[in-house]
Write a protein that holds these residues in place. Structure first.
Motif, PDB file in Angstrom:
ATOM      1  N   GLY A 152       0.794  -1.225   0.000  1.00 48.08           N
ATOM      2  CA  GLY A 152       0.000   0.000   0.000  1.00 48.08           C
ATOM      3  C   GLY A 152       0.824   1.271   0.000  1.00 48.08           C
ATOM      4  O   GLY A 152       0.270   2.374   0.040  1.00 48.08           O
ATOM      5  N   GLY A 153       2.138   1.138  -0.040  1.00 51.70           N
ATOM      6  CA  GLY A 153       3.011   2.304  -0.001  1.00 51.70           C
ATOM      7  C   GLY A 153       3.331   2.709   1.424  1.00 51.70           C
ATOM      8  O   GLY A 153       2.846   2.128   2.391  1.00 51.70           O
TER       9      GLY A 153
ATOM     10  N   HIS B  38       6.208   4.358  -3.147  1.00 51.42           N
ATOM     11  CA  HIS B  38       6.191   2.918  -3.367  1.00 51.42           C
ATOM     12  C   HIS B  38       7.584   2.297  -3.309  1.00 51.42           C
ATOM     13  O   HIS B  38       7.720   1.081  -3.141  1.00 51.42           O
ATOM     14  N   ALA B  39       8.591   3.115  -3.446  1.00 48.82           N
ATOM     15  CA  ALA B  39       9.982   2.674  -3.278  1.00 48.82           C
ATOM     16  C   ALA B  39      10.847   3.918  -3.165  1.00 48.82           C
ATOM     17  O   ALA B  39      10.438   5.018  -3.571  1.00 48.82           O
ATOM     18  N   ILE B  40      12.022   3.746  -2.608  1.00 45.40           N
ATOM     19  CA  ILE B  40      13.047   4.790  -2.614  1.00 45.40           C
ATOM     20  C   ILE B  40      14.309   4.192  -3.211  1.00 45.40           C
ATOM     21  O   ILE B  40      14.709   3.079  -2.852  1.00 45.40           O
TER      22      ILE B  40
ATOM     23  N   VAL C 286      13.022   0.740 -11.661  1.00 43.29           N
ATOM     24  CA  VAL C 286      12.156   0.419 -10.525  1.00 43.29           C
ATOM     25  C   VAL C 286      10.716   0.808 -10.831  1.00 43.29           C
ATOM     26  O   VAL C 286       9.776   0.057 -10.535  1.00 43.29           O
ATOM     27  N   MET C 287      10.521   1.968 -11.445  1.00 47.63           N
ATOM     28  CA  MET C 287       9.166   2.386 -11.832  1.00 47.63           C
ATOM     29  C   MET C 287       8.526   1.385 -12.787  1.00 47.63           C
ATOM     30  O   MET C 287       7.339   1.058 -12.653  1.00 47.63           O
ATOM     31  N   GLU C 288       9.292   0.902 -13.763  1.00 45.69           N
ATOM     32  CA  GLU C 288       8.742  -0.062 -14.724  1.00 45.69           C
ATOM     33  C   GLU C 288       8.305  -1.337 -14.025  1.00 45.69           C
ATOM     34  O   GLU C 288       7.222  -1.883 -14.309  1.00 45.69           O
ATOM     35  N   ARG C 289       9.124  -1.830 -13.108  1.00 45.74           N
ATOM     36  CA  ARG C 289       8.752  -3.041 -12.372  1.00 45.74           C
ATOM     37  C   ARG C 289       7.458  -2.820 -11.574  1.00 45.74           C
ATOM     38  O   ARG C 289       6.555  -3.662 -11.581  1.00 45.74           O
ATOM     39  N   LEU C 290       7.390  -1.694 -10.861  1.00 46.12           N
ATOM     40  CA  LEU C 290       6.199  -1.409 -10.062  1.00 46.12           C
ATOM     41  C   LEU C 290       4.969  -1.239 -10.947  1.00 46.12           C
ATOM     42  O   LEU C 290       3.880  -1.754 -10.643  1.00 46.12           O
ATOM     43  N   ALA C 291       5.115  -0.525 -12.054  1.00 51.93           N
ATOM     44  CA  ALA C 291       3.979  -0.297 -12.952  1.00 51.93           C
ATOM     45  C   ALA C 291       3.482  -1.612 -13.547  1.00 51.93           C
ATOM     46  O   ALA C 291       2.265  -1.844 -13.653  1.00 51.93           O
TER      47      ALA C 291
ATOM     48  N   VAL D  16      -1.555   3.428 -13.251  1.00 53.66           N
ATOM     49  CA  VAL D  16      -0.900   3.894 -12.028  1.00 53.66           C
ATOM     50  C   VAL D  16       0.423   4.558 -12.392  1.00 53.66           C
ATOM     51  O   VAL D  16       1.036   4.253 -13.413  1.00 53.66           O
ATOM     52  N   VAL D  17       0.856   5.466 -11.521  1.00 54.89           N
ATOM     53  CA  VAL D  17       2.160   6.097 -11.639  1.00 54.89           C
ATOM     54  C   VAL D  17       2.925   5.794 -10.355  1.00 54.89           C
ATOM     55  O   VAL D  17       2.618   6.362  -9.304  1.00 54.89           O
ATOM     56  N   PRO D  18       3.902   4.904 -10.390  1.00 51.62           N
ATOM     57  CA  PRO D  18       4.681   4.613  -9.180  1.00 51.62           C
ATOM     58  C   PRO D  18       5.440   5.854  -8.716  1.00 51.62           C
ATOM     59  O   PRO D  18       6.001   6.598  -9.525  1.00 51.62           O
ATOM     60  N   ILE D  19       5.453   6.068  -7.408  1.00 59.10           N
ATOM     61  CA  ILE D  19       6.160   7.209  -6.814  1.00 59.10           C
ATOM     62  C   ILE D  19       7.460   6.685  -6.224  1.00 59.10           C
ATOM     63  O   ILE D  19       7.463   5.919  -5.254  1.00 59.10           O
ATOM     64  N   VAL D  20       8.579   7.103  -6.830  1.00 57.42           N
ATOM     65  CA  VAL D  20       9.892   6.549  -6.484  1.00 57.42           C
ATOM     66  C   VAL D  20      10.889   7.690  -6.279  1.00 57.42           C
ATOM     67  O   VAL D  20      11.684   8.014  -7.164  1.00 57.42           O
ATOM     68  N   PRO D  21      10.887   8.337  -5.115  1.00 61.13           N
ATOM     69  CA  PRO D  21      11.904   9.360  -4.837  1.00 61.13           C
ATOM     70  C   PRO D  21      13.295   8.735  -4.839  1.00 61.13           C
ATOM     71  O   PRO D  21      13.467   7.564  -4.475  1.00 61.13           O
ATOM     72  N   SER D  22      14.284   9.515  -5.230  1.00 57.90           N
ATOM     73  CA  SER D  22      15.632   8.982  -5.413  1.00 57.90           C
ATOM     74  C   SER D  22      16.682  10.010  -5.052  1.00 57.90           C
ATOM     75  O   SER D  22      16.428  11.214  -5.102  1.00 57.90           O
ATOM     76  N   ALA D  23      17.870   9.517  -4.714  1.00 48.78           N
ATOM     77  CA  ALA D  23      19.016  10.391  -4.465  1.00 48.78           C
ATOM     78  C   ALA D  23      20.274   9.654  -4.905  1.00 48.78           C
ATOM     79  O   ALA D  23      20.315   8.416  -4.942  1.00 48.78           O
ATOM     80  N   VAL D  24      21.310  10.436  -5.223  1.00 49.20           N
ATOM     81  CA  VAL D  24      22.538   9.867  -5.789  1.00 49.20           C
ATOM     82  C   VAL D  24      23.749  10.240  -4.950  1.00 49.20           C
ATOM     83  O   VAL D  24      23.748  11.227  -4.215  1.00 49.20           O
TER      84      VAL D  24
END
Length: 359
Positions: A39-40, A70-72, A88-93, A105-113
Motif C-alpha cells: 500500500g506504499g 512505493h519505493a526509494i 524500478v518504476m517499470e517493475r512497479l507499474a 498507475v504512476v509509481p512514486i519513487v523518490p531517489s538520491a545519488v
C-alpha cells in the motif's frame, strides 16, 4: 533499547531492501532499493548538502498531493544514476503498484545519488534502468509478503550482481549504491542498523556513506559512529594505537561526495512528521561524519512510515526522533567497518589493524 532481530532496515515490518552492482570493465557502482509495503509508505525528506542529486523530492512536501511512496532508490552515478529509478518504476507499474490515475498507475519513487564517477576507471560507467530493475528484483525476492506481485524476469548486464537483505541477515559494506563509495579517504559503503524502543516501536536506518568529511574521531581514530552503539554492537572495535593513527596519511578526498540514506519506522506518521524524522536523522549523520553538509556533499535523507502501529501518543514521537539520530550514526559506522578495501580506498581495519579487539 535493543537492536531488532537483524539490526537492519528489514526489522521494520513490510520494508525490504535489495542491492545490485557492477564491478569491472570500468564500472564500480550500484543501486539500492528500499521497497515499501504493497500500500506504499508515508514519506518525507530533508536535503542538507549543497550539491544534491535528487528526484521526486518536491512531492514529499506536506503541502503537495501524493501521500505515499512505493519505493526509494539510492544510487551511484551522480545525476546520470537517476535513470536507475526508471527501472524500478517499470517493475512497479508492471505489477500495478502506484498512484492511481485515469488509465493506470504512476509509481512514486523518490531517489538520491552519490558521486562515484570514475571510481572503476570509466567516467560514464554509471547505473541505468537495468541495474535499478535488478535491485528491485533483489528486494522483491527477499519479501514473502510481496510474492504476489507479477514482476517480469530480470534483464541484467553480465557485469551485474544482485543481493537481497532477507529475514535473518543484514548486508553492509561495499554493495549496491555504496559499491564505489569513499569516506574521508577510506573505503565507504552501505550500512544499516535498527532499534526497538521499550514501547515496541521499531526505528531503522540505511546509509550510503560517501563523505568528504572524516568518519574518525579526530583525537583517537575511533569510528565516531560507534559511540552510539547499543550494548555489544561494537564490542569488537576499540581505539587504534595512537602511533598507528598518527602515521596514517589519508588519501586525498574526491572533489564531490555525498552521504544519502533512509530512516524508517512502523509508527504511523504524517508527511510533516516524516520530514522532521529525516531532519533529525541528519543529526546522526553529523555526529558520525565531520564536517557534514559541505559544499561538495549532497547529503539527503528520506524518512518512511509504514503505519504498522497507531499514531504517536505522549512522548512516542520524541523517542522515535531521538532513536533515529542514533541509528543513523550506527549505520554510518557499519558502512565503514564492513567496506571492502581497494586501490585508492583502504578498509578501516586494514589501515588500523590495532582497532580490532583480540578475542
Amino acid at each position: 533499547m535493543r537492536p531488532g532481530p537483524t539490526n537492519s532496515m528489514a526489522d521494520v515490518a513490510g520494508l525490504r531492501v535489495g542491492h545490485a552492482q557492477r564491478i569491472g570493465d570500468g564500472y564500480r557502482t550500484g543501486v539500492s532499493v528500499v521497497l515499501a509495503p504493497p500500500g506504499g509508505a508515508v514519506a518525507g525528506v530533508d536535503v542538507r548538502g549543497a550539491a544534491p542529486g535528487t528526484r521526486e523530492t518536491e512531492l514529499l512536501d506536506p503541502r503537495n498531493l501524493v501521500e505515499r511512496v512505493h519505493a526509494i532508490v539510492l544510487t551511484g552515478g551522480s545525476a546520470y544514476g537517476l535513470s536507475a529509478a526508471c527501472g524500478v518504476m517499470e517493475r512497479l507499474a508492471d505489477a500495478g503498484v502506484g498512484f492511481p490515475v485515469a488509465e493506470g498507475v504512476v509509481p512514486i519513487v523518490p531517489s538520491a545519488v552519490i558521486y562515484d564517477l570514475g571510481r572503476g576507471g570509466r567516467f560514464r560507467a554509471t547505473p541505468d534502468a537495468v541495474l535499478g530493475a535488478a535491485a528491485y528484483d533483489a528486494a522483491l525476492a527477499s519479501a514473502p509478503s510481496l510474492e504476489a506481485r507479477p514482476a517480469p524476469a530480470p534483464s541484467r548486464s553480465p557485469l551485474s550482481s544482485a543481493a537481497a537483505s532477507p529475514e535473518g541477515s543484514a548486508l553492509n559494506g561495499s554493495i549496491g549504491a555504496g559499491t564505489g563509495a569513499m569516506a574521508g579517504g577510506l573505503a565507504g559503503g552501505i550500512g544499516t542498523a535498527s532499534a526497538v524502543l521499550p514501547s515496541g516501536i521499531t526505528v531503522a536506518a540505511l546509509a550510503v556513506v560517501n563523505a568528504a568529511g572524516s568518519v574518525l574521531d579526530p583525537g583517537s581514530g575511533l569510528l565516531s559512529g560507534t559511540r552510539y552503539g547499543l550494548p555489544g554492537e561494537f564490542d569488537h572495535v576499540r581505539e587504534p594505537d595512537h602511533d598507528e593513527f598518527l602515521r596514517w596519511q589519508p588519501t586525498k578526498a574526491p572533489s564531490f561526495n555525498t552521504t544519502i540514506g533512509v530512516v524508517a519506522t512502523d509508527l504511523t506518521l504524517s508527511k510533516a512528521q516524516c520530514g522532521k524524522l529525516a531532519g533529525v536523522a541528519h543529526d546522526g549523520l553529523a555526529r558520525a561524519i565531520r564536517p557534514a553538509h559541505t559544499m561538495v556533499d549532497g547529503d539527503t535523507i528520506f524518512a518512511m512510515s509504514t503505519c504498522g502501529r497507531p499514531g504517536p501518543e505522549d512522548t512516542e514521537l520524541h523517542d522515535v526522533l531521538a532513536a533515529a539520530a542514533d541509528v543513523f550514526s550506527r549505520a554510518v559506522a557499519h558502512a565503514v567497518l564492513h567496506a571492502t578495501g581497494r586501490e585508492g580506498a583502504s578498509a578501516y581495519l586494514d589501515v588500523f589493524p590495532s582497532a580490532r579487539k583480540q578475542a
